[in-house]
Design a protein around this motif. Sequence first.
Motif, PDB file in Angstrom:
ATOM      1  N   LEU A  44       0.838  -1.205   0.000  1.00 34.43           N
ATOM      2  CA  LEU A  44       0.000   0.000   0.000  1.00 34.43           C
ATOM      3  C   LEU A  44       0.869   1.249   0.000  1.00 34.43           C
ATOM      4  CD1 LEU A  44      -2.743   1.397   0.237  1.00 34.43           C
ATOM      5  CD2 LEU A  44      -2.630   1.061   2.697  1.00 34.43           C
ATOM      6  N   ASP A  45       1.907   1.229   0.804  1.00 33.76           N
ATOM      7  CA  ASP A  45       2.810   2.383   0.844  1.00 33.76           C
ATOM      8  C   ASP A  45       3.507   2.584  -0.497  1.00 33.76           C
ATOM      9  OD1 ASP A  45       3.834   1.773   4.292  1.00 33.76           O
ATOM     10  OD2 ASP A  45       2.167   2.931   3.442  1.00 33.76           O
ATOM     11  N   LEU A  46       3.913   1.462  -1.098  1.00 29.14           N
ATOM     12  CA  LEU A  46       4.551   1.552  -2.415  1.00 29.14           C
ATOM     13  C   LEU A  46       3.575   2.097  -3.443  1.00 29.14           C
ATOM     14  CD1 LEU A  46       6.752  -1.632  -2.888  1.00 29.14           C
ATOM     15  CD2 LEU A  46       7.459   0.737  -3.202  1.00 29.14           C
ATOM     16  N   SER A  47       2.336   1.618  -3.337  1.00 31.82           N
ATOM     17  CA  SER A  47       1.299   2.073  -4.264  1.00 31.82           C
ATOM     18  C   SER A  47       1.099   3.578  -4.140  1.00 31.82           C
ATOM     19  CB  SER A  47      -0.004   1.336  -3.961  1.00 31.82           C
ATOM     20  OG  SER A  47      -1.073   1.938  -4.638  1.00 31.82           O
ATOM     21  N   ASN A  48       1.021   4.053  -2.888  1.00 29.64           N
ATOM     22  CA  ASN A  48       0.845   5.497  -2.673  1.00 29.64           C
ATOM     23  C   ASN A  48       2.044   6.271  -3.212  1.00 29.64           C
ATOM     24  OD1 ASN A  48      -1.668   5.300  -1.491  1.00 29.64           O
ATOM     25  ND2 ASN A  48      -0.874   5.182   0.593  1.00 29.64           N
ATOM     26  N   LYS A  49       3.200   5.671  -3.067  1.00 24.43           N
ATOM     27  CA  LYS A  49       4.424   6.326  -3.551  1.00 24.43           C
ATOM     28  C   LYS A  49       4.392   6.456  -5.078  1.00 24.43           C
ATOM     29  CE  LYS A  49       9.408   5.693  -3.303  1.00 24.43           C
ATOM     30  NZ  LYS A  49      10.472   4.797  -2.838  1.00 24.43           N
ATOM     31  N   TYR A  50       4.016   5.362  -5.755  1.00 25.12           N
ATOM     32  CA  TYR A  50       3.932   5.410  -7.210  1.00 25.12           C
ATOM     33  C   TYR A  50       2.873   6.403  -7.660  1.00 25.12           C
ATOM     34  CZ  TYR A  50       6.900   1.283  -7.818  1.00 25.12           C
ATOM     35  OH  TYR A  50       7.946   0.408  -7.823  1.00 25.12           O
ATOM     36  N   ALA A  51       1.740   6.394  -6.949  1.00 28.65           N
ATOM     37  CA  ALA A  51       0.635   7.275  -7.330  1.00 28.65           C
ATOM     38  C   ALA A  51       1.031   8.734  -7.136  1.00 28.65           C
ATOM     39  CB  ALA A  51      -0.604   6.947  -6.506  1.00 28.65           C
ATOM     40  N   GLY A  52       1.769   8.990  -6.051  1.00 32.77           N
ATOM     41  CA  GLY A  52       2.225  10.351  -5.801  1.00 32.77           C
ATOM     42  C   GLY A  52       3.155  10.858  -6.886  1.00 32.77           C
ATOM     43  N   ARG A  53       3.778   9.898  -7.586  1.00 35.24           N
ATOM     44  CA  ARG A  53       4.695  10.283  -8.664  1.00 35.24           C
ATOM     45  C   ARG A  53       4.028  10.173 -10.035  1.00 35.24           C
ATOM     46  NH1 ARG A  53      10.505   7.860  -6.644  1.00 35.24           N
ATOM     47  NH2 ARG A  53      10.375   8.705  -4.539  1.00 35.24           N
ATOM     48  N   GLY A  54       2.687   9.998 -10.022  1.00 39.99           N
ATOM     49  CA  GLY A  54       1.940   9.991 -11.283  1.00 39.99           C
ATOM     50  C   GLY A  54       1.925   8.667 -12.017  1.00 39.99           C
ATOM     51  N   ASN A  55       2.515   7.633 -11.417  1.00 42.56           N
ATOM     52  CA  ASN A  55       2.562   6.324 -12.085  1.00 42.56           C
ATOM     53  C   ASN A  55       1.362   5.498 -11.612  1.00 42.56           C
ATOM     54  OD1 ASN A  55       3.186   3.901 -13.263  1.00 42.56           O
ATOM     55  ND2 ASN A  55       5.318   3.913 -12.613  1.00 42.56           N
ATOM     56  N   TYR A  56       0.193   5.836 -12.144  1.00 45.45           N
ATOM     57  CA  TYR A  56      -1.032   5.234 -11.627  1.00 45.45           C
ATOM     58  C   TYR A  56      -1.159   3.760 -11.973  1.00 45.45           C
ATOM     59  CZ  TYR A  56      -2.308  10.104 -10.774  1.00 45.45           C
ATOM     60  OH  TYR A  56      -2.318  11.392 -10.344  1.00 45.45           O
ATOM     61  N   LYS A  57      -0.593   3.392 -13.099  1.00 40.97           N
ATOM     62  CA  LYS A  57      -0.729   1.989 -13.516  1.00 40.97           C
ATOM     63  C   LYS A  57      -0.015   1.063 -12.530  1.00 40.97           C
ATOM     64  CE  LYS A  57       0.011  -1.083 -17.445  1.00 40.97           C
ATOM     65  NZ  LYS A  57       0.612  -2.133 -16.649  1.00 40.97           N
ATOM     66  N   GLN A  58       1.218   1.438 -12.227  1.00 47.13           N
ATOM     67  CA  GLN A  58       1.977   0.606 -11.295  1.00 47.13           C
ATOM     68  C   GLN A  58       1.369   0.677  -9.894  1.00 47.13           C
ATOM     69  OE1 GLN A  58       5.954   1.088 -12.355  1.00 47.13           O
ATOM     70  NE2 GLN A  58       6.672  -0.660 -11.200  1.00 47.13           N
ATOM     71  N   ALA A  59       0.863   1.860  -9.575  1.00 43.70           N
ATOM     72  CA  ALA A  59       0.221   2.031  -8.265  1.00 43.70           C
ATOM     73  C   ALA A  59      -0.970   1.084  -8.131  1.00 43.70           C
ATOM     74  CB  ALA A  59      -0.242   3.481  -8.101  1.00 43.70           C
ATOM     75  N   LEU A  60      -1.738   0.985  -9.219  1.00 40.40           N
ATOM     76  CA  LEU A  60      -2.912   0.110  -9.171  1.00 40.40           C
ATOM     77  C   LEU A  60      -2.498  -1.349  -9.020  1.00 40.40           C
ATOM     78  CD1 LEU A  60      -5.563   1.459 -11.697  1.00 40.40           C
ATOM     79  CD2 LEU A  60      -5.900   0.930  -9.308  1.00 40.40           C
ATOM     80  N   ASP A  61      -1.422  -1.730  -9.707  1.00 39.02           N
ATOM     81  CA  ASP A  61      -0.971  -3.135  -9.606  1.00 39.02           C
ATOM     82  C   ASP A  61      -0.640  -3.502  -8.175  1.00 39.02           C
ATOM     83  OD1 ASP A  61       0.849  -3.093 -12.778  1.00 39.02           O
ATOM     84  OD2 ASP A  61      -1.243  -3.529 -12.287  1.00 39.02           O
ATOM     85  N   MET A  62       0.096  -2.587  -7.501  1.00 38.32           N
ATOM     86  CA  MET A  62       0.467  -2.846  -6.097  1.00 38.32           C
ATOM     87  C   MET A  62      -0.781  -2.834  -5.212  1.00 38.32           C
ATOM     88  SD  MET A  62       3.735  -3.045  -6.516  1.00 38.32           S
ATOM     89  CE  MET A  62       4.202  -3.279  -4.841  1.00 38.32           C
TER      90      MET A  62
END
Lengths: 289, 298
Positions: A44-62
């Motif tokens: 979840l933390d990794l997902s939030n980190k990716y999302a915060g950097r605009g990488n929504y696709k990877q964020a969703l995967d996590m």
Amino acid sequence: MMKHKTVFHFLLALLCALLCSLCSSAPKRAVEIRTMRFMAETQLDLSNKYAGRGNYKQALDMLEESRRIAIAVDDPELLVRTALAYGDILYYSDKTDEALVYWKDALQTAQEAHDRELSAVCSIYLDRYQLLSNPGNPAVADKVKHNTKENMAFLTEDTLNAANGWIVAALAEKELKNYGDAEAALKNAFSIHSKGNYLELAAYDCYLLASLYSKQGSYEAAIASLHNAIGFDRRAENSHGLGMDYLALGDIYKKTGNKNSSIEMYTRAAGIFKAARLEKELQQAQEKL
Amino acid sequence: MRFRIKYQEQIVGILSFFGIAVLIFVIFLLGSNKRWFNRDYHYTTVLNSGAGISKNMSVMHKGFKIGSIESFDLNRDDNVDVKFTIYDTYNNYVKEGSLVELQISPIGLGNQFIFYPGRGSTQLPENALVPLVNSAQAINLIEEGLADIPRSSDSITILITRLNTLLEGINNALAGDDTTSLGRSFLGVEDILQSLKASLLNIENLSAELASKESPFHTNLESSLSSLSGILTNLNKSSEYLPSDMPQITAMIVELRESLMSAEDLLQALLNNPLLKNGVPKRANTQSSAIYPRNTEF
């Protein structure tokens, strides 16, 4: 006599050592297994980190995996946090209706679990949505401000939640053009983030502060705040954040009429985005150039 | 005593008159069947050949006899002039654009001389030329819309015509005509075959090279295969032990995990000791909360 003193000092030291070794500031909690929850939290933390950097696709995967574990172990806090994260990603991917469903589901889960803090967190998320969906609406901003301050009274355990509350309050004050109150709220959030070593979040607080100063016409303060943000982003190795900070600096220099510095900042931002392979952001920087 | 019929001269007269009347009636009857007293209209046409036609051959239209062929002769252009009549009852069909066709059955089932009425409004005059179907005049009339394209009712002729068309198309395609899709397909197949031939040649050369024991590829392949063989042998030997030791390995992993957890707990306890706590270096916290993309206006 000397011998007795030596023995006494030795015994005293031993006692102190024993006392200190027996002391522990570890929080007491019931015996439980947290392996899967720990995994879910990490994801979840990794997902939030990716999302915060605009990488929504990877964020969703996590996030999907984290959500799956949350459902499997039926942990209310995880269920709420993953639902809130889902809502965020969907909202910033322009799927507002779906985002709202997740946020409302999170609130319902928190209420069913009778967790007052989690319910307050969910209410703050929904208030934030109202604020972002109704820009330039003072009535909505005022309502959000009051709701957020009411809910913050319940945010006692997790400081991150309190910091998030301060950010929403700051955004509401900014809409109401109460720049002084907005600045104070942001500084509270920054204080929590910087003390807790949440480097990326602290950088964002500085970024937002810079935006506030820029709106007021205090460009020097804005530039200084952005340099603080750059400092935090460097420590966090946040390429996306660094690029956005330089882009913002370019905007401010452009506003002050300093064209050369503006181009220099935009070029630097484009260089960072290119090196980090952030295509969308690179295009944004090149358009500014 | 002499036998005498009273009024015998009158009776002979009446019978004679009656006989003549019957004769005339029969003549009229025969004549009307033979159309002696009908007004038939004469027309001409030109054929390429006189084969298949005969004098008094019927001129047919939709299965009805509407006339007959009077005569046919060779003309100076080496064609056959055919004179035919159309009965007066059907003469109104002979309009501008009318055509005639001689249908010769390819399997000897009989010939037909068929008349196709024209679509024009003008009546053709007597002795006018009615063009043959497929002649230049007929094509002009069809293009002008004065004549319909005749449709043959003979299914065998239709079949043979279509077969002819198909064979003609195939012949043209095989000859390299690219105006039809079949022709283009044949050309495409030719190109594919050419490139396939070239590829096969390359493969032949390559396989010859591979088959050669002196080629570096062969040498490398040999050495790779021998090392692979060695690896597989070792793997076989190793895996011989595995099935019997699987439970033991599992148990070892569980024990290792428990040891790690105990070590973690011990480290956590040490970290929480107030004497040691301040000496442990702080790490950046990667936890995060809400998402705020950096797209604020400045």
